[in-house]
Design a protein around this motif. Sequence first.
Motif, short mmCIF file in Angstrom:
data_model
loop_
_atom_site.label_atom_id
_atom_site.label_comp_id
_atom_site.label_asym_id
_atom_site.label_seq_id
_atom_site.Cartn_x
_atom_site.Cartn_y
_atom_site.Cartn_z
N ASP A 1 79.88 28.59 44.22
CA ASP A 1 80.40 28.65 42.71
C ASP A 1 79.19 28.51 41.55
OD1 ASP A 1 83.01 29.68 42.69
OD2 ASP A 1 84.06 27.82 42.99
N GLY A 2 78.15 27.85 42.01
CA GLY A 2 77.18 27.56 41.05
C GLY A 2 77.08 26.22 40.74
N LEU A 3 77.62 25.15 41.22
CA LEU A 3 77.95 23.83 40.87
C LEU A 3 76.58 23.02 40.99
CD1 LEU A 3 80.85 24.65 40.25
CD2 LEU A 3 81.38 22.32 40.65
N GLU A 4 76.18 22.19 39.99
CA GLU A 4 75.00 21.40 40.16
C GLU A 4 75.69 20.01 40.47
OE1 GLU A 4 73.10 21.94 36.58
OE2 GLU A 4 72.37 24.23 36.99
N GLY A 5 75.08 19.17 41.54
CA GLY A 5 75.43 17.91 41.65
C GLY A 5 74.47 17.08 41.09
N VAL A 6 74.90 15.91 40.57
CA VAL A 6 73.85 14.67 40.18
C VAL A 6 73.44 13.68 40.99
CG1 VAL A 6 73.84 13.11 38.41
CG2 VAL A 6 75.11 14.97 37.81
N PRO A 7 72.20 13.51 41.11
CA PRO A 7 71.57 12.70 42.28
C PRO A 7 72.39 11.27 41.85
CG PRO A 7 69.96 13.25 40.86
CD PRO A 7 71.13 14.15 40.53
N MET A 8 72.66 10.34 43.00
CA MET A 8 73.24 9.14 42.72
C MET A 8 72.39 8.07 43.42
SD MET A 8 75.80 9.68 41.11
CE MET A 8 76.68 8.30 40.99
#
Length: 306
Positions: free
Chosen positions: A123-130
């Motif tokens: 779906d083209g989502l971008e995760g944020v690095p934790m």
Amino acid sequence: MQRKSLETILYSTVGVAAMALILIAINVIGSAVRERLDLTKEKAYTLSDGTRAILAELDTPVKIRFYCTQKAGTSPQAVYLKNYAREVADLLTEYKRAAKGKIILEKYDPEPDSDAEDSARLDGLEGVPMPSGDQFYLGLAVSLLDSKEVLPFLDPNQERLLEYNISRAISRVVKPEKPVVGVMSALPVFGMQSNPMMAQMGQRGQAPWAFITELQNDYTVKHVEMTTDKIDDDIKVLVVIHPKDITDAAQYAIDQFVLRGGKLIAFLDASSLVDSQQQNPMMGRMPGGGSSLDKLLTAWGVKFDN
């Protein structure tokens, strides 16, 4: 003594039973009404009239896939995002309720190497690095048949735009074709190209104004000349900005546009500071002069003090 003890037990039992009945009644009524109190000062989680109008026009169910990482540790960043994710989930629930069956809400937890994570990436989502090295997903995809709009990451810093962005995504998948908006102005709102001499000196032209760029995200924007004698039939809304020295023919065209059902937004200025800034610096800064739709305002019975 026994009588007093009996009354105490009786009243206590009756009191507990009464309280239980009240709680049950509240739950039953609450589940039936299915309304949530919005105690925020700005009513951030009460759907606007515009959103409700969009949802009321839905005739085909729209699917919203909401992605939110559930296991992200206890770092301050993770806690902050998870708290905001609950607020987003609450707002999406309001959308589902208001749509009366026309919103299908699906929730996914994109754990590493899971089908949900694969779906999020598709779906083209971008995760944020934790800090743990994992990715925190907080976004959604809105789809209807072959149309899809994606909000890859819901930034808590843009909370005030949350409802607007969701409603715009729904509107886009429902009506993929962009409505046509006309813009007429004596100011260079569409930008200006630098003349050859200035270009040789390294001076660039002016970019379109920010509001034009924003309009182009959701509409097909047409430049309407100040000397036009007809507003194109496909234009639904005409935005007139500082119509200085507008011709009589153009005013007549605007009048005919309104009479046939077109919508007009007119920004008139008795003394335009921006207009004065557009003048040639070699000639000094002169007052920008006023703008009006004199003949139209008179015909419409509108007074404008210039």
